[in-house]
Motif scaffolding. Sequence first.
Motif, PDB file in Angstrom:
ATOM      1  N   PRO A 146       0.416  -0.894   0.005  1.00 36.72           N
ATOM      2  CA  PRO A 146      -0.279  -0.208   0.506  1.00 36.72           C
ATOM      3  C   PRO A 146       0.694   1.616  -0.014  1.00 36.72           C
ATOM      4  CG  PRO A 146      -0.508  -1.698   1.622  1.00 36.72           C
ATOM      5  CD  PRO A 146       0.534  -2.081   0.628  1.00 36.72           C
ATOM      6  N   ARG A 147       0.693   2.529  -0.758  1.00 36.34           N
ATOM      7  CA  ARG A 147       0.870   2.940  -1.009  1.00 36.34           C
ATOM      8  C   ARG A 147       0.487   4.640  -0.801  1.00 36.34           C
ATOM      9  NH1 ARG A 147       6.233   1.061  -1.122  1.00 36.34           N
ATOM     10  NH2 ARG A 147       6.794  -0.410  -3.269  1.00 36.34           N
ATOM     11  N   VAL A 148      -0.074   4.692  -0.540  1.00 37.41           N
ATOM     12  CA  VAL A 148      -1.385   5.797  -0.456  1.00 37.41           C
ATOM     13  C   VAL A 148      -2.403   5.599   1.347  1.00 37.41           C
ATOM     14  CG1 VAL A 148      -3.433   7.314  -1.145  1.00 37.41           C
ATOM     15  CG2 VAL A 148      -1.900   6.067  -2.265  1.00 37.41           C
ATOM     16  N   PRO A 149      -2.015   5.581   2.309  1.00 41.80           N
ATOM     17  CA  PRO A 149      -2.571   5.447   3.543  1.00 41.80           C
ATOM     18  C   PRO A 149      -3.743   5.924   3.410  1.00 41.80           C
ATOM     19  CG  PRO A 149      -0.563   6.354   3.990  1.00 41.80           C
ATOM     20  CD  PRO A 149      -0.805   6.993   2.329  1.00 41.80           C
ATOM     21  N   LEU A 150      -4.792   5.362   4.128  1.00 38.76           N
ATOM     22  CA  LEU A 150      -6.070   4.932   3.895  1.00 38.76           C
ATOM     23  C   LEU A 150      -6.372   5.255   6.058  1.00 38.76           C
ATOM     24  CD1 LEU A 150      -8.061   1.609   2.085  1.00 38.76           C
ATOM     25  CD2 LEU A 150      -8.009   4.600   1.584  1.00 38.76           C
ATOM     26  N   SER A 151      -7.053   7.160   5.991  1.00 38.05           N
ATOM     27  CA  SER A 151      -8.382   6.538   7.186  1.00 38.05           C
ATOM     28  C   SER A 151      -9.009   6.529   7.222  1.00 38.05           C
ATOM     29  CB  SER A 151      -7.606   7.941   8.056  1.00 38.05           C
ATOM     30  OG  SER A 151      -7.844   8.236   8.870  1.00 38.05           O
ATOM     31  N   ILE A 152      -9.481   5.506   7.805  1.00 32.38           N
ATOM     32  CA  ILE A 152     -11.325   4.943   8.019  1.00 32.38           C
ATOM     33  C   ILE A 152     -11.419   5.425   9.100  1.00 32.38           C
ATOM     34  CG2 ILE A 152     -12.438   2.589   7.594  1.00 32.38           C
ATOM     35  CD1 ILE A 152     -11.114   2.196   5.666  1.00 32.38           C
ATOM     36  N   LEU A 153     -12.654   5.443  10.064  1.00 33.94           N
ATOM     37  CA  LEU A 153     -12.675   6.058  11.238  1.00 33.94           C
ATOM     38  C   LEU A 153     -14.887   5.628  11.093  1.00 33.94           C
ATOM     39  CD1 LEU A 153     -11.299   9.619  11.902  1.00 33.94           C
ATOM     40  CD2 LEU A 153     -10.639   6.842  12.752  1.00 33.94           C
ATOM     41  N   TYR A 154     -14.991   4.535  12.346  1.00 31.86           N
ATOM     42  CA  TYR A 154     -16.679   4.761  12.477  1.00 31.86           C
ATOM     43  C   TYR A 154     -16.980   5.190  13.682  1.00 31.86           C
ATOM     44  CZ  TYR A 154     -16.496   0.417   9.423  1.00 31.86           C
ATOM     45  OH  TYR A 154     -16.572  -0.739   8.119  1.00 31.86           O
ATOM     46  N   GLU A 155     -18.079   6.262  13.599  1.00 31.28           N
ATOM     47  CA  GLU A 155     -18.568   6.434  14.204  1.00 31.28           C
ATOM     48  C   GLU A 155     -19.573   6.006  15.685  1.00 31.28           C
ATOM     49  OE1 GLU A 155     -20.551  11.182  15.074  1.00 31.28           O
ATOM     50  OE2 GLU A 155     -19.795  10.468  13.035  1.00 31.28           O
ATOM     51  N   LEU A 156     -19.746   5.748  16.532  1.00 33.87           N
ATOM     52  CA  LEU A 156     -20.203   4.713  17.764  1.00 33.87           C
ATOM     53  C   LEU A 156     -21.051   6.297  18.162  1.00 33.87           C
ATOM     54  CD1 LEU A 156     -22.407   3.130  18.319  1.00 33.87           C
ATOM     55  CD2 LEU A 156     -21.090   1.714  19.345  1.00 33.87           C
ATOM     56  N   GLY A 157     -21.841   7.012  18.370  1.00 29.86           N
ATOM     57  CA  GLY A 157     -21.871   8.145  19.339  1.00 29.86           C
ATOM     58  C   GLY A 157     -20.833   9.095  19.209  1.00 29.86           C
ATOM     59  N   ASP A 158     -20.191   8.880  20.518  1.00 35.03           N
ATOM     60  CA  ASP A 158     -19.122  10.180  20.567  1.00 35.03           C
ATOM     61  C   ASP A 158     -17.608   9.138  20.696  1.00 35.03           C
ATOM     62  OD1 ASP A 158     -21.279  12.677  21.042  1.00 35.03           O
ATOM     63  OD2 ASP A 158     -20.802  12.119  23.254  1.00 35.03           O
ATOM     64  N   THR A 159     -17.677   8.384  20.099  1.00 39.89           N
ATOM     65  CA  THR A 159     -16.619   7.543  19.825  1.00 39.89           C
ATOM     66  C   THR A 159     -16.408   7.523  18.403  1.00 39.89           C
ATOM     67  OG1 THR A 159     -17.025   6.511  22.276  1.00 39.89           O
ATOM     68  CG2 THR A 159     -15.337   5.360  20.670  1.00 39.89           C
ATOM     69  N   LEU A 160     -14.298   7.535  17.865  1.00 32.83           N
ATOM     70  CA  LEU A 160     -14.766   6.987  16.873  1.00 32.83           C
ATOM     71  C   LEU A 160     -13.309   5.911  17.271  1.00 32.83           C
ATOM     72  CD1 LEU A 160     -13.669  10.921  15.185  1.00 32.83           C
ATOM     73  CD2 LEU A 160     -15.442   9.492  14.877  1.00 32.83           C
ATOM     74  N   THR A 161     -13.934   4.624  16.386  1.00 34.23           N
ATOM     75  CA  THR A 161     -13.230   3.744  16.343  1.00 34.23           C
ATOM     76  C   THR A 161     -12.550   3.578  14.556  1.00 34.23           C
ATOM     77  OG1 THR A 161     -14.762   2.204  17.791  1.00 34.23           O
ATOM     78  CG2 THR A 161     -12.469   0.973  16.131  1.00 34.23           C
ATOM     79  N   ALA A 190     -22.078  -0.305  12.010  1.00 33.04           N
ATOM     80  CA  ALA A 190     -23.577  -0.275  11.383  1.00 33.04           C
ATOM     81  C   ALA A 190     -23.681   0.764  10.168  1.00 33.04           C
ATOM     82  CB  ALA A 190     -24.587  -0.485  12.963  1.00 33.04           C
ATOM     83  N   LYS A 191     -23.337   1.668  10.369  1.00 35.83           N
ATOM     84  CA  LYS A 191     -23.118   2.472   9.226  1.00 35.83           C
ATOM     85  C   LYS A 191     -21.604   3.057   9.033  1.00 35.83           C
ATOM     86  CE  LYS A 191     -26.268   5.560  12.774  1.00 35.83           C
ATOM     87  NZ  LYS A 191     -26.399   6.853  13.730  1.00 35.83           N
ATOM     88  N   ALA A 192     -22.020   3.276   8.049  1.00 35.68           N
ATOM     89  CA  ALA A 192     -20.607   3.649   6.539  1.00 35.68           C
ATOM     90  C   ALA A 192     -19.665   4.672   7.549  1.00 35.68           C
ATOM     91  CB  ALA A 192     -21.052   4.313   5.547  1.00 35.68           C
ATOM     92  N   PRO A 193     -18.149   4.245   7.277  1.00 37.54           N
ATOM     93  CA  PRO A 193     -17.206   5.166   8.378  1.00 37.54           C
ATOM     94  C   PRO A 193     -17.006   6.157   7.192  1.00 37.54           C
ATOM     95  CG  PRO A 193     -16.277   2.663   6.470  1.00 37.54           C
ATOM     96  CD  PRO A 193     -17.688   2.665   6.786  1.00 37.54           C
ATOM     97  N   ALA A 194     -16.356   7.092   7.674  1.00 35.77           N
ATOM     98  CA  ALA A 194     -15.777   8.233   6.809  1.00 35.77           C
ATOM     99  C   ALA A 194     -14.376   7.906   6.713  1.00 35.77           C
ATOM    100  CB  ALA A 194     -15.523   9.430   8.290  1.00 35.77           C
ATOM    101  N   VAL A 195     -13.813   7.856   5.570  1.00 37.58           N
ATOM    102  CA  VAL A 195     -12.937   7.525   4.461  1.00 37.58           C
ATOM    103  C   VAL A 195     -12.325   8.950   3.987  1.00 37.58           C
ATOM    104  CG1 VAL A 195     -11.760   6.175   3.138  1.00 37.58           C
ATOM    105  CG2 VAL A 195     -13.992   5.293   4.136  1.00 37.58           C
ATOM    106  N   SER A 196     -10.725   8.972   4.160  1.00 38.78           N
ATOM    107  CA  SER A 196     -10.164   9.695   3.946  1.00 38.78           C
ATOM    108  C   SER A 196      -9.176   9.438   3.130  1.00 38.78           C
ATOM    109  CB  SER A 196     -10.151  10.935   5.067  1.00 38.78           C
ATOM    110  OG  SER A 196      -9.341  10.305   5.882  1.00 38.78           O
ATOM    111  N   PHE A 197      -8.547   9.956   2.252  1.00 38.16           N
ATOM    112  CA  PHE A 197      -6.886   9.972   1.708  1.00 38.16           C
ATOM    113  C   PHE A 197      -6.425  10.946   0.986  1.00 38.16           C
ATOM    114  CE2 PHE A 197      -9.786   7.995  -0.959  1.00 38.16           C
ATOM    115  CZ  PHE A 197      -9.285   8.663  -2.445  1.00 38.16           C
TER     116      PHE A 197
END
Length: 416
Positions: A144-159, A173-180
């Motif tokens: 992998p050459r491009v780092p992926l940031s994937i965060l799942y949000e549950l309430g006030d917690t980001l996993t 359960a919900k779609a994550p926030a993906v950024s690169f």
Amino acid sequence: MSFSNLLMKSGLNHGLRGTPAKVGLMSTRQGHRLRGKPPGVARTLEQRLQEETVTDAEVVARINIGFPQLKESRSAQLKTRLEHLKTQRSNKQLEQLARSHKLIIDLDKVQQTYVQTTGQHDLRLIADHYGIFEHLYGSAYFVPRVPLSILYELGDTLTPVYNGNVIKPAEAAKAPAVSFDGFMDPITGKSGAGQDSYWTLLATNPDAHYTNPSAECLHWFIGNIPNGRVGEGQVLAEYLAPFPPKGVGYQRMVFVLYKQQGVMDLGTYQLAASDYSNLEKRTFSTLEFYRQHQEQLTPAGLAFYQTNWDESLTELYHNILNIKEPVYEYDFPKPYLSDQKFFPLKQPFNLYMDKHRDEKQLNKEYLQRKLAKTHPFDGPAKQLRFPNAHPIRDVPSWLKTEIRKQRLGTGRVQDY
């Protein structure tokens, strides 16, 4: 003079009196002399054929389908490193803070440096360990050459999705926030605004297909993402939360990011809204997808996590997938019980008899025995302070062992 007498006279019989040494029956291995046939003599014909079979290196070799990395020369890297060390050592304020234990290290900067240096190579090794490339691409792999940031949000917690960590279905359960970084050059690793770039994001589960073990379940498909803006991409399959059944253990959820050569026509992969919960329509093969479009896209990013069953999946199965929730249980075979012996030797008398009794009756007896010594309000009776200090006399050996176990609180009675 015979050959055996010549060996005995020359002292080559290794001290075997009256027994002539045999030619070829003694070998030296790691400094030790082994008597008998040398290792490998007793090999079968099939083993010899397997050893003589030469594997084609081009057939078994793994193929790198990702982007190459353009590195600086070792001399330039060494020069940069020495300059950095020289700057750090000449910083007196930094030394004072370190000696007074007041130096604060920016962990975000450390993480950023790790990702830019060896983080993606470590991710490739971890993915190999979990069989990601084997089950998605066969004999191919990529770094992998491009780092992926994937965060799942549950309430006030980001996993975050990080190197195969465990994320529960309730958190995903919900779609994550993906950024690169959509402007990053995967070859040089440098970022800068230039020509427009287009990307494809796929999320599949190689362990979730019910009817075809070699297929994958497509959970998310976004194509033609302009310059890293995931929200503006073409959504071909809406996000479906993972649904590992109860009893199957962990499943892998894999995100793969591809860089496109340009805008692609991916309409054949469009999943209708009415087929959102149709698992057969979500049948997918990453290998076939890449084979069909390998001239137009290249894998550039990777992220994956593990997930297993939790109580939130009952609602997902009933209300979203509209199927009965499957539950897998291991069918333990009945333990083998040999026929009774008239004189069972070297076996405890009571345990041997318990093997041939009704298990329910035996469990009931143990439970009654324990409850008989338990006060309804004060609890069980206090144990002896030194159980082994009290002698046990005038009882059979099997009963002596049973009493000793009861005093020490060990044995099957503790299962209840």
